[in-house]
Design a protein around this motif. Structure first.
Motif, PDB file in Angstrom:
ATOM      1  N   THR A   1      -8.576  -4.704  22.784  1.00  0.00           N
ATOM      2  CA  THR A   1      -7.245  -4.014  22.654  1.00  0.00           C
ATOM      3  C   THR A   1      -6.372  -4.998  23.276  1.00  0.00           C
ATOM      4  O   THR A   1      -6.488  -6.172  24.008  1.00  0.00           O
ATOM      5  CB  THR A   1      -7.659  -2.809  23.631  1.00  0.00           C
ATOM      6  N   LEU A   2      -5.107  -4.511  23.129  1.00  0.00           N
ATOM      7  CA  LEU A   2      -3.779  -5.054  23.713  1.00  0.00           C
ATOM      8  C   LEU A   2      -4.080  -4.979  25.370  1.00  0.00           C
ATOM      9  O   LEU A   2      -3.607  -6.043  25.938  1.00  0.00           O
ATOM     10  CB  LEU A   2      -2.432  -4.286  23.415  1.00  0.00           C
ATOM     11  N   PHE A   3      -4.420  -3.818  25.918  1.00  0.00           N
ATOM     12  CA  PHE A   3      -4.543  -3.933  27.394  1.00  0.00           C
ATOM     13  C   PHE A   3      -5.509  -4.917  27.871  1.00  0.00           C
ATOM     14  O   PHE A   3      -5.435  -5.567  29.036  1.00  0.00           O
ATOM     15  CB  PHE A   3      -4.884  -2.602  27.888  1.00  0.00           C
TER      16      PHE A   3
ATOM     17  N   GLN B   1      -9.882 -11.022  16.147  1.00  0.00           N
ATOM     18  CA  GLN B   1     -11.259 -10.115  16.257  1.00  0.00           C
ATOM     19  C   GLN B   1     -11.549  -9.530  14.801  1.00  0.00           C
ATOM     20  O   GLN B   1     -10.504  -9.310  14.191  1.00  0.00           O
ATOM     21  CB  GLN B   1     -11.029  -9.247  17.054  1.00  0.00           C
ATOM     22  N   PRO B   2     -12.910  -9.479  14.535  1.00  0.00           N
ATOM     23  CA  PRO B   2     -13.106  -8.903  13.163  1.00  0.00           C
ATOM     24  C   PRO B   2     -12.796  -7.438  13.237  1.00  0.00           C
ATOM     25  O   PRO B   2     -13.096  -6.852  14.195  1.00  0.00           O
ATOM     26  CB  PRO B   2     -14.466  -9.205  12.946  1.00  0.00           C
ATOM     27  N   VAL B   3     -12.247  -7.146  12.137  1.00  0.00           N
ATOM     28  CA  VAL B   3     -11.954  -5.536  11.919  1.00  0.00           C
ATOM     29  C   VAL B   3     -12.773  -4.829  11.263  1.00  0.00           C
ATOM     30  O   VAL B   3     -13.121  -5.497   9.843  1.00  0.00           O
ATOM     31  CB  VAL B   3     -10.440  -5.367  11.450  1.00  0.00           C
ATOM     32  N   PHE B   4     -13.614  -4.013  11.489  1.00  0.00           N
ATOM     33  CA  PHE B   4     -14.665  -3.062  10.734  1.00  0.00           C
ATOM     34  C   PHE B   4     -14.084  -1.820  10.347  1.00  0.00           C
ATOM     35  O   PHE B   4     -13.691  -1.045  10.942  1.00  0.00           O
ATOM     36  CB  PHE B   4     -15.595  -2.970  11.753  1.00  0.00           C
TER      37      PHE B   4
ATOM     38  N   LYS C   1      -4.613  -7.999  30.197  1.00  0.00           N
ATOM     39  CA  LYS C   1      -5.521  -8.141  31.615  1.00  0.00           C
ATOM     40  C   LYS C   1      -6.416  -9.572  31.614  1.00  0.00           C
ATOM     41  O   LYS C   1      -6.296 -10.207  32.607  1.00  0.00           O
ATOM     42  CB  LYS C   1      -6.782  -7.140  31.572  1.00  0.00           C
ATOM     43  N   SER C   2      -6.775 -10.110  30.541  1.00  0.00           N
ATOM     44  CA  SER C   2      -7.569 -11.198  30.415  1.00  0.00           C
ATOM     45  C   SER C   2      -6.374 -12.551  30.654  1.00  0.00           C
ATOM     46  O   SER C   2      -6.515 -13.481  31.487  1.00  0.00           O
ATOM     47  CB  SER C   2      -8.062 -11.513  28.913  1.00  0.00           C
TER      48      SER C   2
END
Length: 178
Positions: free
Chosen positions: A2-4, A172-175, A8-9
């Motif tokens: 996620t954006l958060f 990231q892969p989107v499922f 954070k990273s």
């Protein structure tokens, strides 16, 4: 991610860069600051996992593992902070043992990811493990020279910060569910 989590990273990577600046360019006792930072981060990680256990993981299958991990981190953090005032060579040996342990865990995780064939992220984990083991070997070679040991530790910290940024901005892969 996620954006958060990405923010954070990136903030964690920026904090690592600030720690590198403090260790390299300010006139302080490097091994003592490293032990203090490592101890505080282990305590905070253990506290975070303990809160997670009581909030959610105790209802999960094998949630006790998170409890055991949090207790281990809390104990290791308290032990690290208690080693604050001993000989710097012992501090460096402790840091080298942690680097080898983390490198070994990263290599084992990379093998598991590759065996499962889930993604190509095993290359990052493998490179991370190899870097930490190389850092430990170089630190062992230069254990008597504290300045070189601090530079080697800062190089490993820099690699970890760059790795956090790469993972944060990796697509990231989107499922899609139907």
């Amino acid at each position: 991610m996620t954006l958060f989590q990405k923010i954070k990273s990136c903030l964690a990577a920026a904090l690592m860069m600030a720690i590198i600046f403090i260790l390299l360019f300010l006139e302080i006792n490097g091994p003592m600051v490293i032990m203090l930072i490592l101890g505080i981060s282990l305590l905070l990680s253990g506290l975070k996992d303990l809160i997670y256990f009581f909030a959610m993981a105790r209802y999960m299958v094998d949630g006790r593992i998170i409890l055991y991990k949090s207790i281990l981190y809390l104990d290791l953090g308290a032990f690290t902070i208690s080693m604050f005032d001993i000989n710097p060579i012992y501090i460096m040996v402790y840091l080298l043992i942690l680097c080898v342990f983390y490198g070994f865990l990263s290599i084992m995780r990379a093998r598991e990811i590759k065996r499962l064939g889930s993604s190509t992220s095993w290359i990052f984990k493998l490179s991370e493990g190899i870097v930490y083991i190389v850092v430990a070997v170089l630190g062992l070679i230069f254990i008597r020279n504290q300045n070189v040991a601090i530079i080697i530790y800062c190089a490993a910290l820099f690699f970890s910060a760059v790795n956090k940024i790469i993972v944060a901005f990796k697509p990231q892969p989107v499922f899609l569910t139907q």
